[in-house]
Design a protein around this motif. Structure first.
Motif, PDB file in Angstrom:
ATOM      1  N   ALA A  76      -8.932  -9.936 -35.172  1.00 19.82           N
ATOM      2  CA  ALA A  76      -7.259 -10.508 -35.700  1.00 19.82           C
ATOM      3  C   ALA A  76      -7.111 -11.476 -37.169  1.00 19.82           C
ATOM      4  CB  ALA A  76      -6.610 -11.099 -34.260  1.00 19.82           C
ATOM      5  N   ALA A  77      -8.142 -12.371 -36.439  1.00 19.28           N
ATOM      6  CA  ALA A  77      -8.196 -13.649 -37.380  1.00 19.28           C
ATOM      7  C   ALA A  77      -8.301 -12.777 -39.184  1.00 19.28           C
ATOM      8  CB  ALA A  77      -8.979 -14.571 -37.498  1.00 19.28           C
ATOM      9  N   LEU A  78      -9.457 -11.578 -38.689  1.00 18.94           N
ATOM     10  CA  LEU A  78      -9.407 -11.111 -40.454  1.00 18.94           C
ATOM     11  C   LEU A  78      -7.945 -10.436 -40.379  1.00 18.94           C
ATOM     12  CD1 LEU A  78     -12.863  -9.868 -39.817  1.00 18.94           C
ATOM     13  CD2 LEU A  78     -11.932 -10.479 -42.003  1.00 18.94           C
ATOM     14  N   GLU A  79      -7.704  -9.744 -39.669  1.00 16.25           N
ATOM     15  CA  GLU A  79      -6.636  -9.208 -40.251  1.00 16.25           C
ATOM     16  C   GLU A  79      -5.151  -9.904 -40.645  1.00 16.25           C
ATOM     17  OE1 GLU A  79      -5.572  -7.123 -36.982  1.00 16.25           O
ATOM     18  OE2 GLU A  79      -6.512  -5.427 -37.164  1.00 16.25           O
ATOM     19  N   ARG A  84     -10.902  -7.131 -43.868  1.00 16.99           N
ATOM     20  CA  ARG A  84     -11.044  -6.208 -43.420  1.00 16.99           C
ATOM     21  C   ARG A  84     -12.675  -6.274 -43.291  1.00 16.99           C
ATOM     22  NH1 ARG A  84      -9.665  -3.999 -48.107  1.00 16.99           N
ATOM     23  NH2 ARG A  84     -11.864  -3.583 -48.460  1.00 16.99           N
ATOM     24  N   PRO A  85     -13.052  -6.008 -42.042  1.00 14.80           N
ATOM     25  CA  PRO A  85     -14.651  -5.837 -41.532  1.00 14.80           C
ATOM     26  C   PRO A  85     -14.985  -6.243 -42.729  1.00 14.80           C
ATOM     27  CG  PRO A  85     -13.712  -4.738 -39.485  1.00 14.80           C
ATOM     28  CD  PRO A  85     -12.966  -4.905 -40.961  1.00 14.80           C
ATOM     29  N   ASP A  86     -15.041  -5.010 -43.542  1.00 14.72           N
ATOM     30  CA  ASP A  86     -16.439  -4.941 -45.174  1.00 14.72           C
ATOM     31  C   ASP A  86     -15.924  -5.639 -45.850  1.00 14.72           C
ATOM     32  OD1 ASP A  86     -13.844  -4.674 -46.213  1.00 14.72           O
ATOM     33  OD2 ASP A  86     -14.645  -2.458 -46.681  1.00 14.72           O
ATOM     34  N   VAL A 141     -17.968 -15.403 -42.670  1.00 13.89           N
ATOM     35  CA  VAL A 141     -17.424 -15.997 -44.638  1.00 13.89           C
ATOM     36  C   VAL A 141     -17.281 -14.449 -44.795  1.00 13.89           C
ATOM     37  CG1 VAL A 141     -18.346 -16.639 -46.720  1.00 13.89           C
ATOM     38  CG2 VAL A 141     -19.524 -18.079 -44.445  1.00 13.89           C
ATOM     39  N   VAL A 142     -15.712 -14.812 -45.373  1.00 14.65           N
ATOM     40  CA  VAL A 142     -14.920 -13.340 -45.976  1.00 14.65           C
ATOM     41  C   VAL A 142     -14.255 -13.617 -47.545  1.00 14.65           C
ATOM     42  CG1 VAL A 142     -13.439 -12.191 -45.634  1.00 14.65           C
ATOM     43  CG2 VAL A 142     -13.906 -13.783 -43.675  1.00 14.65           C
ATOM     44  N   ILE A 143     -14.581 -12.701 -48.135  1.00  9.40           N
ATOM     45  CA  ILE A 143     -14.277 -12.574 -49.240  1.00  9.40           C
ATOM     46  C   ILE A 143     -12.524 -12.125 -49.607  1.00  9.40           C
ATOM     47  CG2 ILE A 143     -16.919 -12.164 -50.683  1.00  9.40           C
ATOM     48  CD1 ILE A 143     -16.109  -8.988 -51.447  1.00  9.40           C
ATOM     49  N   LEU A 144     -12.168 -12.185 -50.389  1.00  8.06           N
ATOM     50  CA  LEU A 144     -10.435 -12.052 -50.655  1.00  8.06           C
ATOM     51  C   LEU A 144     -10.048 -12.129 -51.170  1.00  8.06           C
ATOM     52  CD1 LEU A 144      -9.219 -15.282 -48.537  1.00  8.06           C
ATOM     53  CD2 LEU A 144      -9.805 -13.003 -47.755  1.00  8.06           C
ATOM     54  N   GLU A 145      -8.766 -11.003 -51.843  1.00 12.53           N
ATOM     55  CA  GLU A 145      -8.672 -10.347 -52.919  1.00 12.53           C
ATOM     56  C   GLU A 145      -8.064 -11.437 -54.005  1.00 12.53           C
ATOM     57  OE1 GLU A 145      -6.447  -6.854 -51.186  1.00 12.53           O
ATOM     58  OE2 GLU A 145      -8.243  -5.796 -51.885  1.00 12.53           O
TER      59      GLU A 145
END
Length: 145
Positions: A76-79, A84-86, A141-145
């Motif tokens: 939910a935090a990713l959304e 996305r998970p990937d 830690v997430v990469i974003l567009e």
């Protein structure tokens, strides 16, 4: 393929490069990768630790239930940040009173969420978390567009 060629191949998209060197133990059966390379020029997002609280703040006393809910909260935090998970490069998980019996639960939940695109991951055994009933927490830690 050299490291530079591998990175350059992903420069124009949002794909992470997963690296599990052949001369190291293969961690993928345990639900993580040795290293992950992010493409150049991406923004990075940090998701705070997600525990097993449901939407009312309630916590199950069951470890497996908390882990399942924590990964639902992470999704939910990713959304919430448009990811996305990937796009998750790194996880840090905190486990209260960790023992080997908990690894199966952890591995199952990570594989359900990430499939073969397993992020790098560190497990930190802890005595307790922010509130006493919490048994598990996961940050990303997430990469974003």
């Amino acid at each position: 393929m050299t490291m530079a060629a591998s990175t350059a191949a992903n420069a124009n998209d949002l794909k992470l490069t997963i690296v599990n060197p052949k001369n190291l133990y293969d961690p993928s059966p345990n639900g993580y990768s040795t290293a992950v390379i992010t493409p150049p020029g991406v923004r990075v997002g940090y998701i705070s630790g997600q525990g097993g609280q449901d939407n009312t703040g309630g916590l199950s006393p069951d470890f497996a239930a908390q882990v399942k809910q924590a990964y639902a909260n992470l999704r939910a935090a990713l959304e919430g940040i448009g990811a996305r998970p990937d796009q998750v490069a790194k996880l840090t998980v905190f486990v209260v009173d960790h023992d080997m019996s908990k690894l199966g639960v952890l591995t199952q939940n990570v594989k359900e969420m990430f499939g073969d695109a397993l992020p790098a991951q560190t497990l930190v055994p802890v005595h307790k978390l922010a509130i006493d009933p919490m048994l598990f927490e996961v940050e990303a830690v997430v990469i974003l567009e």
